[in-house]
Enzyme design. Sequence first.
Site, PDB file in Angstrom:
ATOM      1  N   HIS A 135      58.586-101.339 -88.494  1.00 29.25           N
ATOM      2  CA  HIS A 135      58.265-100.714 -87.225  1.00 29.25           C
ATOM      3  C   HIS A 135      57.218-101.451 -86.376  1.00 29.25           C
ATOM      4  CE1 HIS A 135      57.381 -96.367 -85.125  1.00 29.25           C
ATOM      5  NE2 HIS A 135      56.990 -97.573 -84.426  1.00 29.25           N
ATOM      6  N   HIS A 153      61.048 -90.870 -85.128  1.00 32.65           N
ATOM      7  CA  HIS A 153      59.615 -90.403 -84.562  1.00 32.65           C
ATOM      8  C   HIS A 153      59.670 -88.955 -84.390  1.00 32.65           C
ATOM      9  CE1 HIS A 153      56.326 -90.814 -81.391  1.00 32.65           C
ATOM     10  NE2 HIS A 153      56.739 -89.486 -81.098  1.00 32.65           N
ATOM     11  N   ASP A 197      53.332-100.201 -87.201  1.00 31.27           N
ATOM     12  CA  ASP A 197      53.517 -99.714 -85.808  1.00 31.27           C
ATOM     13  C   ASP A 197      52.743-100.385 -84.881  1.00 31.27           C
ATOM     14  OD1 ASP A 197      54.159 -98.019 -83.577  1.00 31.27           O
ATOM     15  OD2 ASP A 197      53.450 -96.126 -84.253  1.00 31.27           O
TER      16      ASP A 197
HETATM   17 ZN    ZN Z   1      56.485 -93.584 -82.615  1.00 26.51          ZN
HETATM   18 ZN    ZN Z   2      56.072 -97.075 -82.610  1.00 30.96          ZN
END
Ligand code: ZN
Ligand code: ZN
Length: 443
Positions: free
Chosen positions: A63, A183, A319
């Site tokens: 991610h 998500h 992320d």
């Molecule tokens: Zn997210």
């Molecule tokens: Zn993200």
Amino acid sequence: MTNNLLLIKNARILDPGAGIDDTGDILIAEGKISKTGKDITAAGAATIDASGLVACPGFIDLHCHLRQPGYENKETIASGAAAAARGGYTTICCMPNTNPPLDSAATISYVRELAARDAPLVRILPVGCITAGRAGKELANLTELAGAGCVGFSDDGSPVSDTRIMSLAMENTAVLDLPVIDHCEDLNLSQGGHMNDGWVAARLGLKGIPAAAEEIMVARDIALCELTGAKLHVTHMSTAGSLQLIREAKQRGLKVTCDVTPHNLTLTHERVMKTQEGLQTTLAYDTNARVNPPLRSPADIEALIGGIADGTIDVVATDHAPHTAEDKLCEFENAVSGISGFETAFGVLMSLVHSGRISLNALVTCLTTGPARVLRDNAGTLKPGACADLVLLDTGREWTVDVQDFLSKGRNTPFAGCKLKGMVMATISSGQLSWRHSSVRIS
Ligand SMILES: [Zn+2]
Ligand SMILES: [Zn+2]
């Protein structure tokens, strides 16, 4: 590396997938692992003395955000890949919330072409949208996206709020046998919130986001996973309640996996408060600590660390979300969410190893074999014949995070100025160095 031979000497070889943790050498030939073992010699091979270093499979990030096309002022595929290599990553999955979003074969192909041209030493695997335009109204052509080479589906940045759409998506992804990278956020509940719901939010006068906003969606999508037989990967999972739902789903044999981020494992919501020198009490905040999902409570962090230790958490994913300085130089309510994470991930995560909370083996598993399993990918191992993607780590090297030195365009991180212990010394992708610290010599 004239004859394409590279020999790594005297490393602690740590390959969780193969059950190896032993000192030895690694010979790389023609971009593949040739052999590992004791006292390997190879005439004419370029040699790295890795005494005192750990050699393990290259990290795989499920991610990240590379921002190209559309937001090249925040990051490009070239700058993001350079930052990834420095962070020890040899394979990264980029999210589709670009402009245009990756919701067609053409956009997936475009990113793959840019990656091959601008970042040949990092394997970049695009994730396709679940819905057209990430608008949540109708499905993207998932079969077409899979055909163009996407490795999973996500509307990341946003959830898929419409349960019927998500159910349809999972019916399709079950047939395609690719994961939904989810998500999880109930927007009705999180709307207007800026940080974790709790005493810090109350003190700062900011509206909170309750843990339930995530957990409701995790529960819904586990139910849809059960209904459709799809593979569900819950990404940036952040609460004790989500972890428990996933633990129970796994016990029931559902195809559910999950990842957590380095920041959600190590920083609590208290980090949103900025302590300014010379001020005893302050209500200042740090927009670099704004992230979605938000930094949570100490109890959540304790649970997540337990989830790594007991194997409920499969993956640690960055992320990586680079932003410009202007995106963060504003009121907390107006700041965008995200942390530029590639270059600090390993050092940050090592704090959990140094404090004895998780083992180095468990950490490396979450960075290598764990994500490889979610992707059903052959990477993440040092077995002979495998692609020579590996990383050399100095687990004891101390350094201070200097954002001016980042290769990422994004300097947005709450770890700026932090002292970390643990550094990526070299990253090797398909037998070629994609990153090397100046102290690592090749002879
Ligand atoms: Zn997210
Ligand atoms: Zn993200």
